[in-house]
Design a protein around this motif. Sequence first.
Motif, PDB file in Angstrom:
ATOM      1  N   ARG A 263      12.558 -12.694 -64.672  1.00  0.00           N
ATOM      2  CA  ARG A 263      12.437 -13.026 -63.248  1.00  0.00           C
ATOM      3  C   ARG A 263      11.558 -11.989 -62.547  1.00  0.00           C
ATOM      4  O   ARG A 263      10.630 -12.337 -61.811  1.00  0.00           O
ATOM      5  CB  ARG A 263      13.842 -13.030 -62.646  1.00  0.00           C
ATOM      6  CG  ARG A 263      13.995 -13.818 -61.370  1.00  0.00           C
ATOM      7  CD  ARG A 263      15.469 -14.178 -61.107  1.00  0.00           C
ATOM      8  NE  ARG A 263      16.363 -13.028 -61.121  1.00  0.00           N
ATOM      9  CZ  ARG A 263      17.436 -12.925 -61.914  1.00  0.00           C
ATOM     10  NH1 ARG A 263      17.751 -13.896 -62.759  1.00  0.00           N
ATOM     11  NH2 ARG A 263      18.208 -11.856 -61.860  1.00  0.00           N
ATOM     12  N   VAL A 264      11.804 -10.713 -62.818  1.00  0.00           N
ATOM     13  CA  VAL A 264      11.032  -9.659 -62.150  1.00  0.00           C
ATOM     14  C   VAL A 264       9.563  -9.686 -62.588  1.00  0.00           C
ATOM     15  O   VAL A 264       8.654  -9.592 -61.755  1.00  0.00           O
ATOM     16  CB  VAL A 264      11.664  -8.270 -62.439  1.00  0.00           C
ATOM     17  CG1 VAL A 264      10.772  -7.155 -61.934  1.00  0.00           C
ATOM     18  CG2 VAL A 264      13.050  -8.178 -61.810  1.00  0.00           C
ATOM     19  N   LEU A 265       9.336  -9.846 -63.883  1.00  0.00           N
ATOM     20  CA  LEU A 265       7.953  -9.872 -64.371  1.00  0.00           C
ATOM     21  C   LEU A 265       7.194 -11.065 -63.794  1.00  0.00           C
ATOM     22  O   LEU A 265       6.014 -10.951 -63.442  1.00  0.00           O
ATOM     23  CB  LEU A 265       7.932  -9.927 -65.901  1.00  0.00           C
ATOM     24  CG  LEU A 265       8.309  -8.625 -66.619  1.00  0.00           C
ATOM     25  CD1 LEU A 265       8.477  -8.859 -68.112  1.00  0.00           C
ATOM     26  CD2 LEU A 265       7.239  -7.551 -66.366  1.00  0.00           C
TER      27      LEU A 265
ATOM     28  N   ARG B 125      11.815  -3.661 -60.622  1.00  0.00           N
ATOM     29  CA  ARG B 125      10.652  -4.099 -59.845  1.00  0.00           C
ATOM     30  C   ARG B 125       9.787  -2.891 -59.469  1.00  0.00           C
ATOM     31  O   ARG B 125       8.568  -2.890 -59.658  1.00  0.00           O
ATOM     32  CB  ARG B 125      11.113  -4.838 -58.589  1.00  0.00           C
ATOM     33  CG  ARG B 125       9.988  -5.540 -57.839  1.00  0.00           C
ATOM     34  CD  ARG B 125      10.504  -6.307 -56.624  1.00  0.00           C
ATOM     35  NE  ARG B 125      11.461  -7.340 -56.989  1.00  0.00           N
ATOM     36  CZ  ARG B 125      12.773  -7.332 -56.685  1.00  0.00           C
ATOM     37  NH1 ARG B 125      13.290  -6.329 -55.995  1.00  0.00           N
ATOM     38  NH2 ARG B 125      13.566  -8.314 -57.056  1.00  0.00           N
ATOM     39  N   ARG B 126      10.441  -1.858 -58.983  1.00  0.00           N
ATOM     40  CA  ARG B 126       9.725  -0.660 -58.548  1.00  0.00           C
ATOM     41  C   ARG B 126       8.998  -0.003 -59.724  1.00  0.00           C
ATOM     42  O   ARG B 126       7.834   0.362 -59.642  1.00  0.00           O
ATOM     43  CB  ARG B 126      10.760   0.298 -57.939  1.00  0.00           C
ATOM     44  CG  ARG B 126      10.225   1.521 -57.289  1.00  0.00           C
ATOM     45  CD  ARG B 126      11.298   2.168 -56.369  1.00  0.00           C
ATOM     46  NE  ARG B 126      12.609   2.325 -57.006  1.00  0.00           N
ATOM     47  CZ  ARG B 126      12.938   3.310 -57.844  1.00  0.00           C
ATOM     48  NH1 ARG B 126      12.046   4.223 -58.177  1.00  0.00           N
ATOM     49  NH2 ARG B 126      14.161   3.386 -58.357  1.00  0.00           N
ATOM     50  N   ARG B 127       9.691   0.122 -60.865  1.00  0.00           N
ATOM     51  CA  ARG B 127       9.088   0.806 -62.018  1.00  0.00           C
ATOM     52  C   ARG B 127       7.938  -0.021 -62.609  1.00  0.00           C
ATOM     53  O   ARG B 127       6.910   0.528 -63.011  1.00  0.00           O
ATOM     54  CB  ARG B 127      10.141   1.053 -63.096  1.00  0.00           C
ATOM     55  CG  ARG B 127      11.280   1.943 -62.630  1.00  0.00           C
ATOM     56  CD  ARG B 127      11.347   3.205 -63.463  1.00  0.00           C
ATOM     57  NE  ARG B 127      12.341   4.128 -62.973  1.00  0.00           N
ATOM     58  CZ  ARG B 127      12.075   5.358 -62.532  1.00  0.00           C
ATOM     59  NH1 ARG B 127      10.835   5.817 -62.543  1.00  0.00           N
ATOM     60  NH2 ARG B 127      13.041   6.147 -62.114  1.00  0.00           N
ATOM     61  N   LEU B 128       8.133  -1.321 -62.699  1.00  0.00           N
ATOM     62  CA  LEU B 128       7.100  -2.162 -63.323  1.00  0.00           C
ATOM     63  C   LEU B 128       5.878  -2.288 -62.423  1.00  0.00           C
ATOM     64  O   LEU B 128       4.745  -2.355 -62.902  1.00  0.00           O
ATOM     65  CB  LEU B 128       7.675  -3.540 -63.659  1.00  0.00           C
ATOM     66  CG  LEU B 128       8.672  -3.505 -64.827  1.00  0.00           C
ATOM     67  CD1 LEU B 128       9.415  -4.829 -64.959  1.00  0.00           C
ATOM     68  CD2 LEU B 128       7.938  -3.179 -66.137  1.00  0.00           C
ATOM     69  N   GLN B 129       6.109  -2.310 -61.129  1.00  0.00           N
ATOM     70  CA  GLN B 129       4.996  -2.400 -60.188  1.00  0.00           C
ATOM     71  C   GLN B 129       4.101  -1.166 -60.297  1.00  0.00           C
ATOM     72  O   GLN B 129       2.882  -1.263 -60.183  1.00  0.00           O
ATOM     73  CB  GLN B 129       5.572  -2.479 -58.768  1.00  0.00           C
ATOM     74  CG  GLN B 129       4.679  -3.148 -57.772  1.00  0.00           C
ATOM     75  CD  GLN B 129       5.503  -3.775 -56.642  1.00  0.00           C
ATOM     76  OE1 GLN B 129       6.636  -3.347 -56.392  1.00  0.00           O
ATOM     77  NE2 GLN B 129       4.953  -4.760 -55.979  1.00  0.00           N
ATOM     78  N   ALA B 130       4.703  -0.019 -60.550  1.00  0.00           N
ATOM     79  CA  ALA B 130       3.946   1.245 -60.580  1.00  0.00           C
ATOM     80  C   ALA B 130       3.346   1.526 -61.962  1.00  0.00           C
ATOM     81  O   ALA B 130       2.530   2.428 -62.110  1.00  0.00           O
ATOM     82  CB  ALA B 130       4.861   2.398 -60.178  1.00  0.00           C
ATOM     83  N   ALA B 131       3.739   0.757 -62.979  1.00  0.00           N
ATOM     84  CA  ALA B 131       3.354   1.105 -64.357  1.00  0.00           C
ATOM     85  C   ALA B 131       1.960   0.612 -64.730  1.00  0.00           C
ATOM     86  O   ALA B 131       1.565  -0.488 -64.362  1.00  0.00           O
ATOM     87  CB  ALA B 131       4.382   0.523 -65.327  1.00  0.00           C
TER      88      ALA B 131
ATOM     89  N   LEU C 282      18.509  -1.746 -66.350  1.00  0.00           N
ATOM     90  CA  LEU C 282      18.250  -1.336 -64.958  1.00  0.00           C
ATOM     91  C   LEU C 282      18.467  -2.485 -63.980  1.00  0.00           C
ATOM     92  O   LEU C 282      18.239  -3.649 -64.299  1.00  0.00           O
ATOM     93  CB  LEU C 282      16.803  -0.824 -64.811  1.00  0.00           C
ATOM     94  CG  LEU C 282      16.418   0.429 -65.600  1.00  0.00           C
ATOM     95  CD1 LEU C 282      14.994   0.848 -65.261  1.00  0.00           C
ATOM     96  CD2 LEU C 282      17.387   1.568 -65.340  1.00  0.00           C
ATOM     97  N   GLY C 283      18.843  -2.137 -62.768  1.00  0.00           N
ATOM     98  CA  GLY C 283      19.013  -3.133 -61.719  1.00  0.00           C
ATOM     99  C   GLY C 283      17.672  -3.742 -61.323  1.00  0.00           C
ATOM    100  O   GLY C 283      16.607  -3.162 -61.571  1.00  0.00           O
ATOM    101  N   GLU C 284      17.725  -4.906 -60.703  1.00  0.00           N
ATOM    102  CA  GLU C 284      16.504  -5.651 -60.375  1.00  0.00           C
ATOM    103  C   GLU C 284      15.554  -4.853 -59.484  1.00  0.00           C
ATOM    104  O   GLU C 284      14.345  -4.859 -59.701  1.00  0.00           O
ATOM    105  CB  GLU C 284      16.918  -6.977 -59.711  1.00  0.00           C
ATOM    106  CG  GLU C 284      15.865  -8.039 -59.839  1.00  0.00           C
ATOM    107  CD  GLU C 284      16.454  -9.457 -59.808  1.00  0.00           C
ATOM    108  OE1 GLU C 284      17.624  -9.642 -60.226  1.00  0.00           O
ATOM    109  OE2 GLU C 284      15.725 -10.347 -59.373  1.00  0.00           O
ATOM    110  N   ASP C 285      16.080  -4.142 -58.518  1.00  0.00           N
ATOM    111  CA  ASP C 285      15.216  -3.370 -57.614  1.00  0.00           C
ATOM    112  C   ASP C 285      14.492  -2.254 -58.351  1.00  0.00           C
ATOM    113  O   ASP C 285      13.299  -2.035 -58.154  1.00  0.00           O
ATOM    114  CB  ASP C 285      16.042  -2.756 -56.469  1.00  0.00           C
ATOM    115  CG  ASP C 285      16.446  -3.808 -55.450  1.00  0.00           C
ATOM    116  OD1 ASP C 285      15.892  -4.926 -55.514  1.00  0.00           O
ATOM    117  OD2 ASP C 285      17.319  -3.512 -54.628  1.00  0.00           O
TER     118      ASP C 285
END
Lengths: 241, 241
Positions: free
Chosen positions: A190-192, A167-173, A161-164
């Motif tokens: 980087r995102v985590l 970020r969106r999926r992990l933030q909501a999980a 998946l792309g970085e955006d």
Amino acid sequence: MTGKLYGIGVGPGDPELLTLKALRLLKQSHVVAYPAAKKRKSNALTIVEHHLTDAQVRLPMIYPFTIEKPLPDLYETALSDFYDGMAAEIGGHLDQDRDVAVLCEGDPFFFGSFMYLFDRLSPHYPTEVVPGVNSVVACAAVLGAPLVYRYQTLTVMGGVLGEDELRRRLQAADAAAIMKLGSNFAKVKRVLTELGLADRALYIERATMAEQKVLPFAEVDETKVPYFAMVLLPGKKWASG
Amino acid sequence: MTGKLYGIGVGPGDPELLTLKALRLLKQSHVVAYPAAKKRKSNALTIVEHHLTDAQVRLPMIYPFTIEKPLPDLYETALSDFYDGMAAEIGGHLDQDRDVAVLCEGDPFFFGSFMYLFDRLSPHYPTEVVPGVNSVVACAAVLGAPLVYRYQTLTVMGGVLGEDELRRRLQAADAAAIMKLGSNFAKVKRVLTELGLADRALYIERATMAEQKVLPFAEVDETKVPYFAMVLLPGKKWASG
């Protein structure tokens, strides 16, 4: 009369994580098809090979490329052609009343590629899908990491998946699994890290296979992450549980 | 010397969906513990019972209540006390060098309750978790419904979630599974309908068990939905796949 198509989940790697049903159907299939990369031993075949006999036809499905990164549209045609060709070859066996078992690492419908054969063949031939132990629960078992407590939700995604979107999926999980890391690891890390989730991240390679490796997330060498590597973000423990 | 604790995933219901490893460890365990509801046959025990001998101690874990709805805080203490009590009883066997297999429907760490025993016992006793075929992939296999295509993400949640959270999670999902429906079905249906997702929803009860039932989503009688019922929202097919 045609043969029957079986999509068989062979589990995550440990040959003992095969189900009794998968074993029975494998032994009685005339043809055994399995995904393989060029010049490499097929993981799926390795898991079950000792159960097969020489009388069974082996049909390697050599993927035209690996898919760690999104493919340019140009490649989609090549991939579609590949599945068309494999479906035709398997269909040829089925037409001659031979049962065909397609080996699927983990589970057939869980982030695998069997579905592309299923969509092409199941409208025309009797088909049965045998679920298997998928890699997410296998990784959790090896790591001793309960995935979800109580009313938590689990989100399973690919590292591609792309970085955006990551970020969106992990933030909501509440809890998450990020599969098929390979060259996507650096981006995922980087995102985590940015989201403050790196401390909760667990890393594992080739869970339950002979070459299984568990490393502290911070110590992973991002140049050496294989495709079959996963990051788990287990849900927060429920205190009163 | 103490015994070893095994958390054993026994799969979704079909006794043939047991793994070879689960079967081996079950047969050699001195004590077999399993979740059960009051006055009802345990599903987990039913799956493996024919493999057990009379010499093995059977330890039913009778849950004080079922958990289809969020529990008032008051009940949390009762639940915690229950797990404390079961952990002490299992610990008693382990202290006497008896291996204890705890049967887990599906997979031990996937939306089950084994984790509450694991958290209490694994710091003190050697523990191994044996992953199993979970109900989400079992439902997909029976329904002939590939879960996720290509770069799609899968979200797995319980029907117990509140309406707002359900709406938020389902709206963001590429593909979703909603487990443990029971009396939550009406609420789940309302949210799916509101979001225009009802047409994609697939319904199944007790997948791979003897009493398995598949119904068109629109025809489900909401007063008769069992706890072991699931709604799947498979990802949209990838056209070029």
